[in-house]
Design an enzyme around this catalytic site. Structure first.
Site, PDB file in Angstrom:
ATOM      1  N   ALA A  57     -99.093 -35.744  44.907  1.00  0.00           N
ATOM      2  CA  ALA A  57     -97.747 -35.923  45.394  1.00  0.00           C
ATOM      3  C   ALA A  57     -97.826 -36.116  46.716  1.00  0.00           C
ATOM      4  O   ALA A  57     -98.822 -35.826  47.436  1.00  0.00           O
ATOM      5  CB  ALA A  57     -96.671 -34.949  44.596  1.00  0.00           C
TER       6      ALA A  57
ATOM      7  N   TYR B  42     -98.123 -42.387  49.075  1.00  0.00           N
ATOM      8  CA  TYR B  42     -97.932 -42.239  47.905  1.00  0.00           C
ATOM      9  C   TYR B  42     -97.051 -43.022  47.105  1.00  0.00           C
ATOM     10  O   TYR B  42     -97.262 -43.503  45.898  1.00  0.00           O
ATOM     11  CB  TYR B  42     -96.978 -40.672  48.084  1.00  0.00           C
ATOM     12  CG  TYR B  42     -96.268 -40.305  46.772  1.00  0.00           C
ATOM     13  CD1 TYR B  42     -97.170 -39.956  45.833  1.00  0.00           C
ATOM     14  CD2 TYR B  42     -94.957 -40.398  46.495  1.00  0.00           C
ATOM     15  CE1 TYR B  42     -96.531 -39.385  44.821  1.00  0.00           C
ATOM     16  CE2 TYR B  42     -94.518 -40.230  45.503  1.00  0.00           C
ATOM     17  CZ  TYR B  42     -95.060 -39.584  44.572  1.00  0.00           C
ATOM     18  OH  TYR B  42     -94.640 -39.066  43.401  1.00  0.00           O
TER      19      TYR B  42
ATOM     20  N   LYS C   6     -98.206 -45.302  43.588  1.00  0.00           N
ATOM     21  CA  LYS C   6     -97.469 -45.329  42.388  1.00  0.00           C
ATOM     22  C   LYS C   6     -97.164 -46.712  41.986  1.00  0.00           C
ATOM     23  O   LYS C   6     -96.963 -47.081  40.846  1.00  0.00           O
ATOM     24  CB  LYS C   6     -95.987 -44.351  42.725  1.00  0.00           C
ATOM     25  CG  LYS C   6     -96.085 -43.047  42.604  1.00  0.00           C
ATOM     26  CD  LYS C   6     -96.446 -42.579  41.308  1.00  0.00           C
ATOM     27  CE  LYS C   6     -96.372 -41.058  41.186  1.00  0.00           C
ATOM     28  NZ  LYS C   6     -96.562 -40.242  39.829  1.00  0.00           N
TER      29      LYS C   6
END
Length: 324
Positions: free
Chosen positions: A83, A151, A155
């Site tokens: 994360a 990030y 994703k």
């Protein structure tokens, strides 16, 4: 029990990231519902609810072996990820994010296919849509993706890979993009804000008239459970939120009310906050506090019949230590 309405037949539910903020709450919910659950943990001494099986796994990597975890699994809920890293020291952050969030996720998915898993639920991020929504226009699933950092890009790439796996193999994939998730023990900036409110620190956020969508931890968990079981969730992407947007000023007032403390808000103009943040190198953090980020959950409501079970007021009460 909700999980009696299964779309995927019998089999274990495997949860990755089972000791994390979202994963641990999901495992607890599944245990309460009596679902047969296998929690992936890094250490065997991680505490788990009764009747939850644990399996020790290593890093989420492209060469990780999940075969010992997949036996009898009908659904995988993939919460584990690299994360946001507040002070990332990696020389190439995107490469590191890709190694874990893309390569590791697709390796897990391919092994799920080989084991006969029927559904793969992937917890992604609203960052795939973008960092900020236009005034009066909420993000939706139909929007062109605009990932704004390493990030979010990782994703998005994982989402695309999973949809290819679904198309090539027939394993059902469900993608969930939550905005900021809040609850008791929330990590990151929201946790810092909670502590500041609880300590009655004066905050320069009394003149922020933006609109942001958030999702209470219990609402996100409820939506994940719905996506585990609902036949119409197969091969769909969903945005999820509490269904009630707040300005940052309203959020802080709500947090203070839930904590039983006064809201000590200073009406500092947003342009002053932005100028100070730029000088201090904190522009992205202030953008999250002051910008708009709204999501439209009409698809979840209409296709799945899902309604957030927890109000914002109750979600903040639980987040600030008021329990369930």
């Amino acid at each position: 029990m909700l999980l009696n309405r299964t779309a995927t037949g019998s089999g274990l539910i495997l949860v990755t990231g089972a000791t994390g903020f979202v994963g641990s709450a999901l495992v607890a919910r599944l245990a309460r519902e009596g679902a047969e659950t296998r929690a992936c943990v890094r250490r065997n001494d991680a505490p788990m609810p009764d009747r939850v099986h644990t399996v020790q796994v290593g890093d989420l990597a492209a060469d990780a072996d999940w075969s010992h975890a997949m036996a009898g699994v009908g659904v995988v809920v993939h919460c584990a990820a690299r994360a946001h890293v507040m002070k990332d020291t990696a020389s190439d952050p995107l490469a590191v994010f890709r190694t874990v969030n893309v390569d590791g996720t697709l390796n897990l998915a391919q092994q799920a296919v080989a084991a006969g898993v029927q559904r793969f639920v992937f917890v992604s991020s609203i960052g795939v849509n973008g960092v900020q929504s236009a005034p009066g226009k909420a993000f939706s699933e139909a929007d062109q993706p605009n990932p704004h950092n390493a990030y979010a890009l990782s994703k998005w790439e994982a989402e695309q890979g999973l949809l290819r796996v679904a198309d090539e193999t027939g394993m059902e994939v469900v993608i969930i993009r939550p905005p900021l998730v809040y609850g008791c023990g929330a990590p990151g900036n929201f946790g810092s804000l909670m502590r500041a409110v609880q300590r009655r620190w004066p905050l320069p956020l009394g003149a922020v008239h933006n609109q942001r969508s958030l999702v209470a931890l219990d609402n996100l968990v409820d939506f994940i459970v719905t996506c585990i079981t609902h036949p119409q969730a197969a091969n769909q992407t969903f945005l999820v939120s509490d269904g009630q947007d707040l300005s940052t000023t309203e959020l802080v007032r709500g947090m203070a009310k839930a904590a039983g403390v006064p809201a000590r808000l200073l009406p500092v103009p947003v342009w002053v906050l932005q100028a100070g943040a730029k000088f201090l190198g904190k522009g992205e953090a202030v953008q999250r506090l002051c910008g708009n980020l709204q999501v439209d959950i009409s698809k979840a409501r209409e296709l799945l019949g899902w309604v957030p079970p927890v109000s914002v007021e109750e979600g903040l009460r639980r987040a600030m230590g008021g329990g369930r």
